[in-house]
Write a protein that holds these residues in place. Structure first.
Motif, PDB file in Angstrom:
ATOM      1  N   VAL A  40     -15.511 -31.779  14.780  1.00 37.21           N
ATOM      2  CA  VAL A  40     -14.173 -31.460  15.253  1.00 37.21           C
ATOM      3  C   VAL A  40     -14.027 -31.653  16.763  1.00 37.21           C
ATOM      4  O   VAL A  40     -12.926 -31.923  17.250  1.00 37.21           O
ATOM      5  CB  VAL A  40     -13.783 -30.024  14.856  1.00 37.21           C
ATOM      6  N   TYR A  41     -15.110 -31.503  17.524  1.00 37.28           N
ATOM      7  CA  TYR A  41     -15.019 -31.658  18.978  1.00 37.28           C
ATOM      8  C   TYR A  41     -15.245 -33.101  19.421  1.00 37.28           C
ATOM      9  O   TYR A  41     -15.249 -33.388  20.620  1.00 37.28           O
ATOM     10  CB  TYR A  41     -16.025 -30.743  19.689  1.00 37.28           C
ATOM     11  N   CYS A  42     -15.422 -34.004  18.457  1.00 31.13           N
ATOM     12  CA  CYS A  42     -15.742 -35.387  18.802  1.00 31.13           C
ATOM     13  C   CYS A  42     -14.688 -36.378  18.324  1.00 31.13           C
ATOM     14  O   CYS A  42     -14.260 -37.240  19.088  1.00 31.13           O
ATOM     15  CB  CYS A  42     -17.107 -35.755  18.214  1.00 31.13           C
ATOM     16  N   MET A  43     -14.291 -36.291  17.043  1.00 31.30           N
ATOM     17  CA  MET A  43     -13.354 -37.281  16.516  1.00 31.30           C
ATOM     18  C   MET A  43     -12.475 -36.675  15.424  1.00 31.30           C
ATOM     19  O   MET A  43     -12.808 -35.639  14.854  1.00 31.30           O
ATOM     20  CB  MET A  43     -14.101 -38.511  15.994  1.00 31.30           C
ATOM     21  N   PRO A  44     -11.374 -37.350  15.122  1.00 33.34           N
ATOM     22  CA  PRO A  44     -10.478 -36.823  14.089  1.00 33.34           C
ATOM     23  C   PRO A  44     -11.062 -36.988  12.688  1.00 33.34           C
ATOM     24  O   PRO A  44     -12.011 -37.752  12.481  1.00 33.34           O
ATOM     25  CB  PRO A  44      -9.213 -37.676  14.255  1.00 33.34           C
ATOM     26  N   ALA A  45     -10.483 -36.271  11.727  1.00 36.30           N
ATOM     27  CA  ALA A  45     -10.997 -36.286  10.357  1.00 36.30           C
ATOM     28  C   ALA A  45     -10.974 -37.672   9.749  1.00 36.30           C
ATOM     29  O   ALA A  45     -11.852 -38.030   8.945  1.00 36.30           O
ATOM     30  CB  ALA A  45     -10.178 -35.321   9.496  1.00 36.30           C
ATOM     31  N   GLU A  46      -9.996 -38.492  10.136  1.00 35.87           N
ATOM     32  CA  GLU A  46      -9.886 -39.835   9.564  1.00 35.87           C
ATOM     33  C   GLU A  46     -10.774 -40.860  10.264  1.00 35.87           C
ATOM     34  O   GLU A  46     -10.805 -42.034   9.893  1.00 35.87           O
ATOM     35  CB  GLU A  46      -8.423 -40.311   9.607  1.00 35.87           C
ATOM     36  N   GLY A  47     -11.514 -40.430  11.266  1.00 30.73           N
ATOM     37  CA  GLY A  47     -12.362 -41.356  11.995  1.00 30.73           C
ATOM     38  C   GLY A  47     -11.588 -42.077  13.081  1.00 30.73           C
ATOM     39  O   GLY A  47     -10.469 -41.692  13.455  1.00 30.73           O
ATOM     40  N   LEU A  48     -12.172 -43.146  13.599  1.00 30.03           N
ATOM     41  CA  LEU A  48     -11.574 -43.908  14.688  1.00 30.03           C
ATOM     42  C   LEU A  48     -11.503 -45.382  14.303  1.00 30.03           C
ATOM     43  O   LEU A  48     -12.011 -45.787  13.255  1.00 30.03           O
ATOM     44  CB  LEU A  48     -12.411 -43.743  15.970  1.00 30.03           C
ATOM     45  N   ASP A  49     -10.880 -46.163  15.145  1.00 26.83           N
ATOM     46  CA  ASP A  49     -10.879 -47.617  14.955  1.00 26.83           C
ATOM     47  C   ASP A  49     -12.209 -48.157  15.477  1.00 26.83           C
ATOM     48  O   ASP A  49     -12.431 -48.239  16.690  1.00 26.83           O
ATOM     49  CB  ASP A  49      -9.712 -48.256  15.717  1.00 26.83           C
ATOM     50  N   TRP A  50     -13.116 -48.500  14.562  1.00 25.28           N
ATOM     51  CA  TRP A  50     -14.454 -48.941  14.965  1.00 25.28           C
ATOM     52  C   TRP A  50     -14.417 -50.328  15.599  1.00 25.28           C
ATOM     53  O   TRP A  50     -13.518 -51.132  15.336  1.00 25.28           O
ATOM     54  CB  TRP A  50     -15.395 -48.959  13.760  1.00 25.28           C
TER      55      TRP A  50
END
Length: 324
Positions: free
Chosen positions: A17-27
């Protein structure tokens, strides 16, 4: 510089939760990431031309990169041989620890914010605590040492669990490192007032343990080490925000797409990938050109990260794309 943490991938199989959103990021697209041979070349230049003495493979999650054993074996064959480590979430460690040790891995850091199953699942958005604990035992069985546990405490979530984390590490022979939450989240929602400080951690731990300064020199270690109940067990505090140690920092970071970052919080990067892919120079001249550009980046390193300055700007890249 003594240490180089290359980021092997920005991908991760947790969603802390302190790093990225639940859906992830654009890799990063695969074509933008460094290939095995490109990484090997940069590792060789780092060791042979820049004097790098330690290489730490990070992510994202480095165990997601299938060529990690190959990269470790290559780096371990360099002369002089650098010390080799990884920072991982540990999910795949039970299956891969033996192969990594055989490839030359010396030491490992495993991110683990709680040993309570429900709390771990709430933080990571994955019910995978058992896999991490199995991986830690596999790493110990494979002879990897030391094994360090990296923990980030979040107010109202796991900040009261520091003593339990330390008890677990002492019982298993692991070294706990508690890290102040830094402004490196993808959502740029970091709030200093909500951060659990090193002083707060110490206060909570001292309710259960006697903590005294470790007499061994800290040197360039980012962690302030304390003996627990007289030793030999220790706990470390990495207080990048409230107790900056920028003057002793000896790290340079290489992102998965070939950019040099001379500080974890830098907003500027130096492009090595373009040299690797677009140069028509002979191999030795190319290595010299890479080393020269790398050195130039290091010479421009700021005196401090500036988190405590009103003009501080959080890096555009999140932690998962920068590496630890």
């Amino acid at each position: 510089m003594k240490a180089q943490p290359p980021t092997l991938t920005d991908r991760c199989n947790l969603r802390c939760v302190y790093c990225m959103p639940a859906e992830g990021l654009d890799w990063l697209p695969t074509r933008q990431q460094l290939s095995t041979s490109e990484l090997q070349r940069l590792l060789r230049v780092a060791v042979n031309k820049l004097g790098i003495e330690e290489i730490r493979f990070t992510g994202g999650e480095p165990l997601l990169r299938g060529d990690l054993p190959e990269l470790l074996a290559y780096a371990s064959a360099l002369d002089p041989r650098p010390r080799l480590s990884i920072t991982t979430n540990g999910l795949g460690l039970s299956r891969k620890a033996t192969a990594l040790a055989r490839a030359g891995l010396d030491r490992i850091n495993v991110s683990l914010d709680s040993v309570d199953r429900a709390t771990y699942a709430a933080i990571t958005r994955r019910d995978r605590l058992a896999d991490v604990l199995d991986g830690l035992i596999a790493a110990r069985t494979a002879g990897i040492h030391p094994i360090k546990i990296n923990a980030v405490l979040t107010r109202g979530v796991n900040d009261e669990q520091a003593p339990e984390l330390l008890e677990y590490c002492l019982a298993e022979g692991f070294e706990l490192r508690i890290i102040e939450q830094m402004p490196l989240d993808a959502g740029h929602r970091w709030d200093r007032s909500a951060m659990v400080t090193a002083d707060e951690v110490l206060s909570r731990l001292r309710q259960r343990f006697q903590l005294t300064a470790d007499p061994r020199p800290r040197n360039n270690d980012p962690a302030e080490r304390l003996l627990v109940d007289g030793g030999p067990g220790t706990v470390g505090l990495i207080a990048s925000v409230t107790r900056p140690f920028c003057g002793d920092c000896d790290r340079v970071r290489l992102t998965a797409d070939g950019m040099v970052r001379n500080c974890l919080f830098a907003n500027e990067e130096t492009d090595l990938r373009s040299l690797l892919r677009d140069s028509g120079q002979d191999p030795e001249s190319l290595d010299d050109a890479i080393a020269a550009r790398w050195r130039e980046s290091l010479w421009q390193k700021a005196a401090g990260h500036g988190i405590n300055s009103p003009t501080f700007l959080q890096p555009t890249r999140p932690m998962s794309a920068i590496g630890g």
